[in-house]
Design an enzyme around this catalytic site. Structure first.
Site, PDB file in Angstrom:
ATOM      1  N   CYS A   1     -17.342  -5.000 -20.295  1.00  0.00           N
ATOM      2  CA  CYS A   1     -17.071  -4.567 -18.924  1.00  0.00           C
ATOM      3  C   CYS A   1     -18.359  -4.599 -18.074  1.00  0.00           C
ATOM      4  O   CYS A   1     -18.841  -5.665 -17.742  1.00  0.00           O
ATOM      5  CB  CYS A   1     -16.414  -3.190 -18.924  1.00  0.00           C
ATOM      6  SG  CYS A   1     -15.569  -2.793 -17.384  1.00  0.00           S
TER       7      CYS A   1
ATOM      8  N   HIS B   1     -11.581  -4.776 -22.348  1.00  0.00           N
ATOM      9  CA  HIS B   1     -11.929  -3.776 -23.369  1.00  0.00           C
ATOM     10  C   HIS B   1     -11.317  -4.152 -24.720  1.00  0.00           C
ATOM     11  O   HIS B   1     -10.141  -3.862 -24.973  1.00  0.00           O
ATOM     12  CB  HIS B   1     -11.445  -2.387 -22.950  1.00  0.00           C
ATOM     13  CG  HIS B   1     -12.292  -1.760 -21.896  1.00  0.00           C
ATOM     14  ND1 HIS B   1     -13.368  -0.953 -22.194  1.00  0.00           N
ATOM     15  CD2 HIS B   1     -12.247  -1.840 -20.546  1.00  0.00           C
ATOM     16  CE1 HIS B   1     -13.945  -0.548 -21.073  1.00  0.00           C
ATOM     17  NE2 HIS B   1     -13.286  -1.084 -20.058  1.00  0.00           N
TER      18      HIS B   1
ATOM     19  N   GLU C   1     -11.775  -2.722 -27.451  1.00  0.00           N
ATOM     20  CA  GLU C   1     -11.436  -1.477 -28.162  1.00  0.00           C
ATOM     21  C   GLU C   1     -10.224  -0.783 -27.558  1.00  0.00           C
ATOM     22  O   GLU C   1      -9.691   0.170 -28.139  1.00  0.00           O
ATOM     23  CB  GLU C   1     -12.641  -0.533 -28.142  1.00  0.00           C
ATOM     24  CG  GLU C   1     -12.762   0.374 -26.930  1.00  0.00           C
ATOM     25  CD  GLU C   1     -13.045  -0.323 -25.622  1.00  0.00           C
ATOM     26  OE1 GLU C   1     -12.867   0.314 -24.563  1.00  0.00           O
ATOM     27  OE2 GLU C   1     -13.443  -1.514 -25.631  1.00  0.00           O
TER      28      GLU C   1
END
Length: 370
Positions: A268, A352, A354
């Site tokens: 990001c 993202h 994750e």
């Protein structure tokens, strides 16, 4: 009956609703998120600092809020940071009753604890259409008068400095392990343990959880800390809020790290700062990407991944040098979703991997890094 409340936009338009959070005026940049679930994770995502979040899914609050339990590392089991970061929350329909196996309080009570206003009864469909047409804009939540509080432009402030840790924090593998077992792989035994410096620009806890799944030691440092004085095997640059132009000192530290040739990964804000360290520029998007359902295409392939995203700035790929190449591209609008160096072990994702919340299709990127 809940108290009447208004969302006032910088263009003069206003939306009326009712209060279900903390009863105090607030200001920020109004943005929207199209995810259907995950409001506890979204509200605690530091990347939302300075923003008033509009949730497009019509019903919010029906599964309450989980207890703020932490593991031995001090990481939250269910949140993405230690507190709510949004300046305000705008929704269509609020569920005053909630039901979920790990819920301990209502969304409204949680907002009141963190002194964050919440508005329901707003025509979020009309508000979202307006933002898509006009772009993200300054807004304020007021109770008694439109002049109760002034407008604030969060882009003018260093939001990263506000949300980054203030001191060095160390993490090692522990009971946080079970939180991420469905999201990250577990391939690396303790005898290959490496040390990762994590530059905290507003890191989500699940990034730390996923790194710990690979049995690495983590040194989490403030956004402006000169980590080049430390001994480490790989550098990780986290997500974060606001304009990357405020992080020039971080960019300089990354450029110094590049001279050592060690692996670097960014997520990001980390994607933007890595690009700037490589000589590229960034720009502000009209209304950004904030959702669980952004499709990205892997370069030089027909592979598409559905990703979770939260950002308002992007890398200008036209300014990448010949040493760099695009790694991922957004299939909706063609904006950059990641870059990599052609010869060095440096790469990043604008989305993202994750997730938390959202799809975990791209968690393999942590494998690539380790």
């Amino acid at each position: 009956m809940d108290k009447k409340i208004s969302l006032v936009l910088e263009n003069g338009q206003s939306f009326s609703g009712y209060s279900f959070g903390y009863e105090a005026a607030a200001a920020g940049e109004v943005v929207f998120n199209t995810a259907m679930v995950g409001y506890p994770e979204s509200l605690t995502d530091p990347s939302y600092a300075g923003q008033i979040l509009t949730v497009t899914y019509p019903l919010v609050g029906n599964y309450g809020v989980p207890e703020n339990k932490t593991d031995a590392n001090g990481l939250s089991l269910f949140y993405e940071s230690e507190k709510i970061h949004v300046s305000g929350l705008i929704i269509s329909e609020y569920s005053h009753e909630y039901s979920h196996w790990n819920a301990c309080k209502s969304l409204g009570d949680w907002l009141k604890e963190h002194k964050v206003p919440g508005v329901y009864g707003v025509d979020t469909r009309a508000l979202t259409k307006l933002i898509r047409e006009k772009g993200s804009m300054k807004a304020k939540i007021v109770f008694n008068s439109p002049n109760e509080i002034g407008f604030i432009d969060p882009a003018l402030e260093n939001q990263v400095a506000k949300v980054s840790c203030k001191k060095i924090i160390h993490y090692s593998r522990d009971v946080a392990r079970h939180v991420c077992t469905d999201k990250c792989t577990d391939k690396y035994p303790t005898d290959t343990q490496k040390t990762v410096v994590l530059v905290d620009c507003g890191v989500k806890h699940n990034i730390i959880r996923c790194l710990l799944q690979h049995d690495v030691k983590i040194i989490r440092v403030p956004w402006d800390y000169d980590f080049n004085t430390l001994e480490y095997d790989g550098l990780f640059v986290s997500n974060g809020p606001g304009d990357p132009e405020h992080c020039e000192i971080t960019v300089k530290h990354i450029q110094t790290a590049m001279k050592a040739g060690k692996p670097i990964m960014g997520i990001c804000m980390g994607n933007q700062l890595l690009a700037k360290a490589g000589g590229a520029t960034t720009y502000k998007l009209k209304y950004g990407h904030r959702s669980h359902n952004q499709p990205v295409q892997l370069a030089n392939s027909n592979r598409c991944f559905i990703t979770s995203q939260n950002h308002g700035y992007a890398v200008n790929t036209d300014t990448l040098s010949d040493e760099w190449e695009v790694l991922f591209t957004n299939m909706n609008d063609g904006w950059n979703e990641g870059i990599r160096h052609k010869t060095q072990p440096w790469f990043s994702a604008q989305f993202h991997p994750e997730a938390a919340s959202g799809p975990t299709d791209t968690a393999f990127m942590f494998d690539m890094f380790v």
